[in-house]
Write an enzyme that holds these catalytic residues in place. Structure first.
Site, PDB file in Angstrom:
ATOM      1  N   GLN A 254      11.412 -12.349  -6.576  1.00  0.00           N
ATOM      2  CA  GLN A 254      11.250 -13.106  -5.340  1.00  0.00           C
ATOM      3  C   GLN A 254      12.211 -14.283  -5.274  1.00  0.00           C
ATOM      4  O   GLN A 254      12.671 -14.666  -4.188  1.00  0.00           O
ATOM      5  CB  GLN A 254       9.806 -13.590  -5.204  1.00  0.00           C
ATOM      6  CG  GLN A 254       8.807 -12.455  -5.028  1.00  0.00           C
ATOM      7  CD  GLN A 254       9.147 -11.550  -3.855  1.00  0.00           C
ATOM      8  OE1 GLN A 254       9.172 -11.969  -2.703  1.00  0.00           O
ATOM      9  NE2 GLN A 254       9.425 -10.281  -4.148  1.00  0.00           N
TER      10      GLN A 254
ATOM     11  N   HIS B 294      15.626 -13.996  -3.347  1.00  0.00           N
ATOM     12  CA  HIS B 294      15.726 -14.037  -1.897  1.00  0.00           C
ATOM     13  C   HIS B 294      16.531 -15.226  -1.400  1.00  0.00           C
ATOM     14  O   HIS B 294      17.321 -15.113  -0.458  1.00  0.00           O
ATOM     15  CB  HIS B 294      14.329 -14.115  -1.263  1.00  0.00           C
ATOM     16  CG  HIS B 294      13.666 -12.797  -1.059  1.00  0.00           C
ATOM     17  ND1 HIS B 294      13.996 -11.943  -0.042  1.00  0.00           N
ATOM     18  CD2 HIS B 294      12.666 -12.188  -1.745  1.00  0.00           C
ATOM     19  CE1 HIS B 294      13.240 -10.861  -0.097  1.00  0.00           C
ATOM     20  NE2 HIS B 294      12.422 -10.985  -1.126  1.00  0.00           N
TER      21      HIS B 294
ATOM     22  N   GLU C 172       2.019 -16.502  -0.181  1.00  0.00           N
ATOM     23  CA  GLU C 172       2.413 -15.324   0.587  1.00  0.00           C
ATOM     24  C   GLU C 172       2.111 -14.054  -0.217  1.00  0.00           C
ATOM     25  O   GLU C 172       1.504 -13.103   0.283  1.00  0.00           O
ATOM     26  CB  GLU C 172       3.908 -15.411   0.904  1.00  0.00           C
ATOM     27  CG  GLU C 172       4.452 -14.217   1.653  1.00  0.00           C
ATOM     28  CD  GLU C 172       5.962 -14.264   1.776  1.00  0.00           C
ATOM     29  OE1 GLU C 172       6.505 -13.506   2.618  1.00  0.00           O
ATOM     30  OE2 GLU C 172       6.618 -15.021   1.038  1.00  0.00           O
ATOM     31  N   HIS C 173       2.562 -14.020  -1.475  1.00  0.00           N
ATOM     32  CA  HIS C 173       2.290 -12.916  -2.389  1.00  0.00           C
ATOM     33  C   HIS C 173       1.577 -13.469  -3.617  1.00  0.00           C
ATOM     34  O   HIS C 173       2.049 -14.440  -4.206  1.00  0.00           O
ATOM     35  CB  HIS C 173       3.579 -12.246  -2.869  1.00  0.00           C
ATOM     36  CG  HIS C 173       4.563 -11.900  -1.793  1.00  0.00           C
ATOM     37  ND1 HIS C 173       5.636 -12.722  -1.474  1.00  0.00           N
ATOM     38  CD2 HIS C 173       4.638 -10.823  -0.982  1.00  0.00           C
ATOM     39  CE1 HIS C 173       6.333 -12.145  -0.503  1.00  0.00           C
ATOM     40  NE2 HIS C 173       5.757 -11.006  -0.182  1.00  0.00           N
TER      41      HIS C 173
ATOM     42  N   ASP D 164       6.914  -4.948  -0.948  1.00  0.00           N
ATOM     43  CA  ASP D 164       8.071  -5.215  -0.098  1.00  0.00           C
ATOM     44  C   ASP D 164       8.615  -3.949   0.533  1.00  0.00           C
ATOM     45  O   ASP D 164       9.220  -3.999   1.611  1.00  0.00           O
ATOM     46  CB  ASP D 164       9.183  -5.880  -0.917  1.00  0.00           C
ATOM     47  CG  ASP D 164       8.936  -7.348  -1.177  1.00  0.00           C
ATOM     48  OD1 ASP D 164       8.117  -7.949  -0.450  1.00  0.00           O
ATOM     49  OD2 ASP D 164       9.543  -7.908  -2.111  1.00  0.00           O
TER      50      ASP D 164
ATOM     51  N   HIS E 288     -20.528 -23.569  40.346  1.00  0.00           N
ATOM     52  CA  HIS E 288     -20.694 -22.412  39.477  1.00  0.00           C
ATOM     53  C   HIS E 288     -22.043 -21.740  39.744  1.00  0.00           C
ATOM     54  O   HIS E 288     -22.138 -20.509  39.856  1.00  0.00           O
ATOM     55  CB  HIS E 288     -20.623 -22.821  38.000  1.00  0.00           C
ATOM     56  CG  HIS E 288     -19.234 -23.070  37.488  1.00  0.00           C
ATOM     57  ND1 HIS E 288     -18.413 -24.032  38.029  1.00  0.00           N
ATOM     58  CD2 HIS E 288     -18.542 -22.480  36.484  1.00  0.00           C
ATOM     59  CE1 HIS E 288     -17.263 -24.029  37.370  1.00  0.00           C
ATOM     60  NE2 HIS E 288     -17.309 -23.082  36.432  1.00  0.00           N
TER      61      HIS E 288
END
Length: 449
Positions: A272, A275, A341-342, A375, A434
């Site tokens: 990761q 990236h 995230e992961h 992924d 109403h």
């Protein structure tokens, strides 16, 4: 390992106490990702696209991507021809990724539900896809055909009738998006593809534009990951369009004990970190022995990996750390506060530990389920919440492209039965008209009846 040694990754020692949520959120590493500041850069780009349309998009491509595409919409023959140049192994992998994603996302489809509230009174929840979506596929430090799959498959299975993909033009590929991106679009049956990236692509989808005889109609929703300028454009245009999330740098957290394989953990952290220099890699463990072994493995793997400098920067940054805790119980507190995230679980009885995770974009259980599987080919979606947003948001799914619409049907008897309560509540809120709307139909009802 001596503290005098220069570490590959920082350490945060939380042993001897069990911090609360507030302390954890303040102490845990996180990438700096200031979307608010980026708005000042993005606003004039967005306004230029709004005002000048295709001309602004061509100018932005030349300025930011170093190429001026022949047209913003990629010709259908260019999209289809990209498959012919695709490596057979990559094509097979993409087709398998698509197949598995379709299996998982097909089970996410919703069915309409009708609830009988009273005799003659029903409420139906209809699930209706958005009319048109713009799917963004980044093209910066890497090529992401997998993001085409993750965006397109849930939109298609939701029944979205109109969808378009945008990816930055590439100077090395004639001003079109990367051919692997185009090939993935073709394999998915997507023929509306645009050579445009960054904030300007989000603006183009939001406002639409004309180019010659071709029109890119405005969309209702924009999804897909991107850089800080894409995130800022989403924030700026939210309301005019729906968005999935303001995606930040990717994150991996690993909760591990002494039973974990240190080389597996290190390889996943590196996977990761490659990236982006801002990518976050966090190991939470109750074992100093494992922490030392993982750090030693990181040293070997960082030196040997293709993107050494990028990975080393990410691991050494303030967004990454080895977090030492007293036990797995405290480790769960930490990962739930971090809301990665992961999240990988490498512990004894990993499935039981994973079942207690409340906050994560996706959870990967045990040594045979690395994040990289998710992924590409697990069947799950890899467009996931970042920056701690997993404590309140979900990843991309079929649901992301659907809206629930309540359809109310009451007959006269059913309205008469409940009408008095409507009148009472309307008067209590000082909104008498109403109640009068009910009394105009069933004048004999009494408040409270």
């Amino acid at each position: 390992m001596s503290e005098s040694v220069i570490r590959v990754i920082p350490r945060l020692d939380l042993r001897g106490r069990r911090p609360g949520l507030r302390e954890l959120r303040a102490a845990l590493p996180r990438a700096e990702f200031d979307v608010e500041t980026a708005l000042a850069t993005v606003r004039p780009i967005v306004e230029d696209v709004r005002d000048r349309g295709a001309a602004a998009l061509h100018d932005a491509a030349e300025r930011f991507d170093g190429v001026r595409p022949a047209s913003l919409r990629v010709p259908a023959e260019v999209v289809s021809a990209a498959v012919d140049t695709l490596d057979p192994a990559v094509r097979a992998a993409l087709e398998e990724s698509i197949r598995r994603a379709r299996i998982v996302h097909a089970d996410q489809r919703r069915t309409d539900t009708t609830t009988r509230v009273a005799d003659g009174g029903t409420v139906t929840e209809r699930w209706v896809p958005v009319d048109r979506v713009g799917l963004y596929v980044p093209g910066g430090l890497a090529v992401y055909p997998s993001s085409v799959v993750m965006n397109v498959v849930p939109a298609q299975l939701a029944g979205v009738p109109s969808l378009a993909v945008a990816s930055p033009p590439q100077r090395d590929h004639g001003g079109w998006p990367h051919p692997t991106i185009l090939a993935a679009c073709h394999l998915l049956g997507v023929d509306e593809v645009y050579a445009m990236g960054g904030a300007q692509a989000v603006a183009a989808f939001a406002y639409g534009f004309d180019e010659g005889e071709q029109t890119c109609e405005p969309v209702s929703l924009v999804t897909g990951p991107g850089n800080i300028y894409v995130a800022a454009a989403k924030r700026l245009l939210k309301g005019l369009i729906g968005i999935d999330a303001e995606a930040g740098p990717t994150e991996i957290a690993v909760l591990a004990d002494v039973t974990a394989d240190p080389d597996h953990v290190a390889s996943d952290l590196v996977s990761q970190a490659e990236h982006d220099p801002l990518a976050a890699a966090v190991l939470v463990t109750d074992s100093v022995e494992l922490a030392d072994a993982v750090e030693a493995a990181l040293g070997r793997r960082v030196a040997a990996t293709k993107h050494t400098e990028r990975v080393a920067t990410a691991l050494a940054g303030r967004q990454s750390a080895v977090v030492l805790v007293d036990d797995v119980e405290v480790g769960l507190d930490v990962v739930n506060a971090y809301a990665a995230e992961h999240l990988e679980i490498h512990t004894a009885d990993a499935a039981a530990v994973a079942a207690r995770v409340r906050n994560a974009g996706a959870v990967f259980v045990g040594t045979w389920a690395p994040v990289s599987l998710g992924d590409y080919c697990a069947g799950s979606n890899h467009v996931l919440p970042t920056g701690g947003c997993a404590c309140h948001s979900s990843g991309l799914s079929v649901q992301s492209f659907l809206r629930g619409i309540h359809v109310v049907e009451y007959d006269e008897a059913a309205l008469r039965e409940v009408g008095g309560h409507v009148v009472s509540l309307a008067r209590a809120e000082d909104l008498p008209a109403h109640g009068e709307a009910v009394l105009a139909r069933v004048p004999e009802v009494e408040p409270g009846a």
